[in-house]
Motif scaffolding. Structure first.
Motif, PDB file in Angstrom:
ATOM      1  N   ILE A   6       0.841  -1.204   0.000  1.00  0.00           N
ATOM      2  CA  ILE A   6       0.000   0.000   0.000  1.00  0.00           C
ATOM      3  C   ILE A   6       0.876   1.254   0.000  1.00  0.00           C
ATOM      4  O   ILE A   6       0.618   2.217  -0.720  1.00  0.00           O
ATOM      5  CB  ILE A   6      -0.963   0.021   1.205  1.00  0.00           C
ATOM      6  CG1 ILE A   6      -1.910  -1.172   1.168  1.00  0.00           C
ATOM      7  CG2 ILE A   6      -1.734   1.332   1.271  1.00  0.00           C
ATOM      8  CD1 ILE A   6      -2.839  -1.242  -0.007  1.00  0.00           C
ATOM      9  N   ASP A   7       1.946   1.240   0.791  1.00  0.00           N
ATOM     10  CA  ASP A   7       2.834   2.410   0.882  1.00  0.00           C
ATOM     11  C   ASP A   7       3.541   2.715  -0.428  1.00  0.00           C
ATOM     12  O   ASP A   7       3.985   3.847  -0.649  1.00  0.00           O
ATOM     13  CB  ASP A   7       3.863   2.216   1.989  1.00  0.00           C
ATOM     14  CG  ASP A   7       3.245   2.240   3.374  1.00  0.00           C
ATOM     15  OD1 ASP A   7       2.149   2.820   3.522  1.00  0.00           O
ATOM     16  OD2 ASP A   7       3.851   1.675   4.301  1.00  0.00           O
ATOM     17  N   ARG A  22      -5.313   9.245  -1.230  1.00  0.00           N
ATOM     18  CA  ARG A  22      -6.084   8.142  -1.823  1.00  0.00           C
ATOM     19  C   ARG A  22      -5.106   7.374  -2.688  1.00  0.00           C
ATOM     20  O   ARG A  22      -4.477   7.932  -3.576  1.00  0.00           O
ATOM     21  CB  ARG A  22      -7.241   8.623  -2.682  1.00  0.00           C
ATOM     22  CG  ARG A  22      -8.000   7.448  -3.341  1.00  0.00           C
ATOM     23  CD  ARG A  22      -9.139   7.915  -4.229  1.00  0.00           C
ATOM     24  NE  ARG A  22      -8.696   8.622  -5.406  1.00  0.00           N
ATOM     25  CZ  ARG A  22      -8.377   8.028  -6.568  1.00  0.00           C
ATOM     26  NH1 ARG A  22      -8.439   6.731  -6.700  1.00  0.00           N
ATOM     27  NH2 ARG A  22      -7.990   8.763  -7.598  1.00  0.00           N
ATOM     28  N   ARG A  23      -4.977   6.116  -2.412  1.00  0.00           N
ATOM     29  CA  ARG A  23      -4.067   5.274  -3.183  1.00  0.00           C
ATOM     30  C   ARG A  23      -4.894   4.271  -3.998  1.00  0.00           C
ATOM     31  O   ARG A  23      -5.543   3.404  -3.415  1.00  0.00           O
ATOM     32  CB  ARG A  23      -3.089   4.549  -2.261  1.00  0.00           C
ATOM     33  CG  ARG A  23      -2.226   5.515  -1.454  1.00  0.00           C
ATOM     34  CD  ARG A  23      -1.276   4.770  -0.515  1.00  0.00           C
ATOM     35  NE  ARG A  23      -0.621   5.662   0.414  1.00  0.00           N
ATOM     36  CZ  ARG A  23       0.460   6.379   0.157  1.00  0.00           C
ATOM     37  NH1 ARG A  23       1.020   6.323  -1.032  1.00  0.00           N
ATOM     38  NH2 ARG A  23       0.988   7.167   1.077  1.00  0.00           N
ATOM     39  N   VAL A  25      -5.274   1.258  -5.353  1.00  0.00           N
ATOM     40  CA  VAL A  25      -4.639  -0.054  -5.275  1.00  0.00           C
ATOM     41  C   VAL A  25      -5.014  -0.921  -6.480  1.00  0.00           C
ATOM     42  O   VAL A  25      -4.160  -1.611  -7.041  1.00  0.00           O
ATOM     43  CB  VAL A  25      -5.012  -0.760  -3.954  1.00  0.00           C
ATOM     44  CG1 VAL A  25      -4.378  -2.141  -3.868  1.00  0.00           C
ATOM     45  CG2 VAL A  25      -4.602   0.103  -2.761  1.00  0.00           C
ATOM     46  N   MET A  36     -10.406  -1.039  -5.772  1.00  0.00           N
ATOM     47  CA  MET A  36      -9.949  -0.966  -4.388  1.00  0.00           C
ATOM     48  C   MET A  36      -9.113   0.296  -4.227  1.00  0.00           C
ATOM     49  O   MET A  36      -8.143   0.508  -4.950  1.00  0.00           O
ATOM     50  CB  MET A  36      -9.098  -2.191  -4.043  1.00  0.00           C
ATOM     51  CG  MET A  36      -8.522  -2.182  -2.662  1.00  0.00           C
ATOM     52  SD  MET A  36      -7.578  -3.718  -2.414  1.00  0.00           S
ATOM     53  CE  MET A  36      -6.927  -3.425  -0.790  1.00  0.00           C
ATOM     54  N   ASN A  37      -9.529   1.143  -3.297  1.00  0.00           N
ATOM     55  CA  ASN A  37      -8.793   2.369  -2.988  1.00  0.00           C
ATOM     56  C   ASN A  37      -8.522   2.424  -1.493  1.00  0.00           C
ATOM     57  O   ASN A  37      -9.378   2.077  -0.679  1.00  0.00           O
ATOM     58  CB  ASN A  37      -9.597   3.603  -3.403  1.00  0.00           C
ATOM     59  CG  ASN A  37      -9.677   3.747  -4.896  1.00  0.00           C
ATOM     60  OD1 ASN A  37      -8.676   3.929  -5.559  1.00  0.00           O
ATOM     61  ND2 ASN A  37     -10.884   3.652  -5.437  1.00  0.00           N
ATOM     62  N   TYR A  38      -7.339   2.889  -1.153  1.00  0.00           N
ATOM     63  CA  TYR A  38      -6.919   3.079   0.228  1.00  0.00           C
ATOM     64  C   TYR A  38      -7.013   4.566   0.534  1.00  0.00           C
ATOM     65  O   TYR A  38      -6.586   5.405  -0.273  1.00  0.00           O
ATOM     66  CB  TYR A  38      -5.479   2.593   0.387  1.00  0.00           C
ATOM     67  CG  TYR A  38      -4.816   2.985   1.679  1.00  0.00           C
ATOM     68  CD1 TYR A  38      -4.931   2.184   2.802  1.00  0.00           C
ATOM     69  CD2 TYR A  38      -4.044   4.143   1.769  1.00  0.00           C
ATOM     70  CE1 TYR A  38      -4.292   2.535   3.992  1.00  0.00           C
ATOM     71  CE2 TYR A  38      -3.412   4.500   2.946  1.00  0.00           C
ATOM     72  CZ  TYR A  38      -3.540   3.694   4.060  1.00  0.00           C
ATOM     73  OH  TYR A  38      -2.918   4.043   5.231  1.00  0.00           O
ATOM     74  N   GLU A  40      -6.615   7.750   3.659  1.00  0.00           N
ATOM     75  CA  GLU A  40      -6.307   8.301   4.979  1.00  0.00           C
ATOM     76  C   GLU A  40      -6.999   9.654   5.021  1.00  0.00           C
ATOM     77  O   GLU A  40      -6.691  10.535   4.220  1.00  0.00           O
ATOM     78  CB  GLU A  40      -4.799   8.465   5.180  1.00  0.00           C
ATOM     79  CG  GLU A  40      -4.047   7.158   5.239  1.00  0.00           C
ATOM     80  CD  GLU A  40      -2.554   7.356   5.441  1.00  0.00           C
ATOM     81  OE1 GLU A  40      -2.126   8.441   5.901  1.00  0.00           O
ATOM     82  OE2 GLU A  40      -1.800   6.399   5.125  1.00  0.00           O
ATOM     83  N   GLU A  64     -10.355   0.707   8.885  1.00  0.00           N
ATOM     84  CA  GLU A  64      -9.275   0.038   9.617  1.00  0.00           C
ATOM     85  C   GLU A  64      -9.005   0.727  10.950  1.00  0.00           C
ATOM     86  O   GLU A  64      -8.840   0.064  11.968  1.00  0.00           O
ATOM     87  CB  GLU A  64      -8.022   0.031   8.752  1.00  0.00           C
ATOM     88  CG  GLU A  64      -6.902  -0.817   9.296  1.00  0.00           C
ATOM     89  CD  GLU A  64      -5.764  -0.921   8.301  1.00  0.00           C
ATOM     90  OE1 GLU A  64      -4.763  -0.202   8.490  1.00  0.00           O
ATOM     91  OE2 GLU A  64      -5.886  -1.701   7.343  1.00  0.00           O
ATOM     92  N   VAL A 108      -8.412   5.615   8.597  1.00  0.00           N
ATOM     93  CA  VAL A 108      -7.731   4.820   7.577  1.00  0.00           C
ATOM     94  C   VAL A 108      -8.754   3.790   7.124  1.00  0.00           C
ATOM     95  O   VAL A 108      -9.320   3.062   7.946  1.00  0.00           O
ATOM     96  CB  VAL A 108      -6.456   4.136   8.126  1.00  0.00           C
ATOM     97  CG1 VAL A 108      -5.847   3.211   7.079  1.00  0.00           C
ATOM     98  CG2 VAL A 108      -5.451   5.188   8.576  1.00  0.00           C
ATOM     99  N   PHE A 110     -10.533   1.435   3.488  1.00  0.00           N
ATOM    100  CA  PHE A 110     -10.496   0.930   2.119  1.00  0.00           C
ATOM    101  C   PHE A 110     -11.884   1.051   1.523  1.00  0.00           C
ATOM    102  O   PHE A 110     -12.883   0.811   2.206  1.00  0.00           O
ATOM    103  CB  PHE A 110     -10.076  -0.541   2.085  1.00  0.00           C
ATOM    104  CG  PHE A 110      -8.636  -0.766   2.420  1.00  0.00           C
ATOM    105  CD1 PHE A 110      -7.673  -0.786   1.435  1.00  0.00           C
ATOM    106  CD2 PHE A 110      -8.241  -0.952   3.739  1.00  0.00           C
ATOM    107  CE1 PHE A 110      -6.342  -0.999   1.738  1.00  0.00           C
ATOM    108  CE2 PHE A 110      -6.907  -1.161   4.058  1.00  0.00           C
ATOM    109  CZ  PHE A 110      -5.959  -1.181   3.055  1.00  0.00           C
TER     110      PHE A 110
END
Length: 163
Positions: A6-7, A22-23, A25, A36-38, A40, A64, A108, A110
């Motif tokens: 993820i990082d 927004r990552r 993924v 799928m998005n991560y 914070e 999370e 945090v 998803f």
């Protein structure tokens, strides 16, 4: 098989500046049938720019850490989602999620969507106030070449751009 940390997935800024991290993924994994998005979210930040729906995709959010709040078109159906909990929105169900401004910690989370790894912009609709109609109505959403959002009223056809 594809694998990512993820990082290592580059954060993509939101054109409406509603969150910083927004990552995407699913893009990094090359998925075609699943999104799928991560995220914070600092206090006051949101997953999206407002109340919206995906007519072609259901969405599931898993928190999370922290507590996310989700509002819906039905004000009585608002929900808080704590760490370790998930919430599902059916295609056509209006929702918006955020980290409350008064929160003490970052959220945090998803976001998962299926079918499809990318949005079909023709199938997204935002519920916003139309200056021409004088009411909150569904607006079609499209991404412009400049990376802004163009919203068009489904009732009268009036358009405006954000971002």
């Amino acid at each position: 098989m594809e694998k990512v940390s993820i990082d290592d997935v580059e954060a993509v800024p939101n054109p409406m500046n509603v969150h910083e991290i927004r990552r995407p993924v699913s893009k990094a994994l090359g998925t075609t049938d699943f999104a799928m998005n991560y995220f914070e979210l600092d206090p006051g930040e949101s997953f999206s720019g407002g109340l919206h729906t995906h007519h072609d995709q259901e969405e599931v959010f898993y928190v999370e850490t922290g507590t996310a709040t989700f509002d819906t078109a039905d004000e009585e159906a608002a929900a808080t989602v704590e760490a370790g909990e998930a919430i599902r929105f059916a295609p056509g169900e209006y929702q918006t999620g955020y980290n409350d401004e008064a929160a003490d910690e970052r959220v945090v989370a998803f976001a998962f969507g299926a079918p499809g790894a990318r949005h079909d912009w023709d199938e997204i609709e935002s519920l916003v106030f139309c200056r021409e109609c004088g009411d909150e109505v569904g607006h079609g959403l499209e991404l412009t070449d400049e990376g802004a959002f163009r919203l068009t009223c489904g009732d009268c056809g009036t358009s405006f751009t954000i971002g």
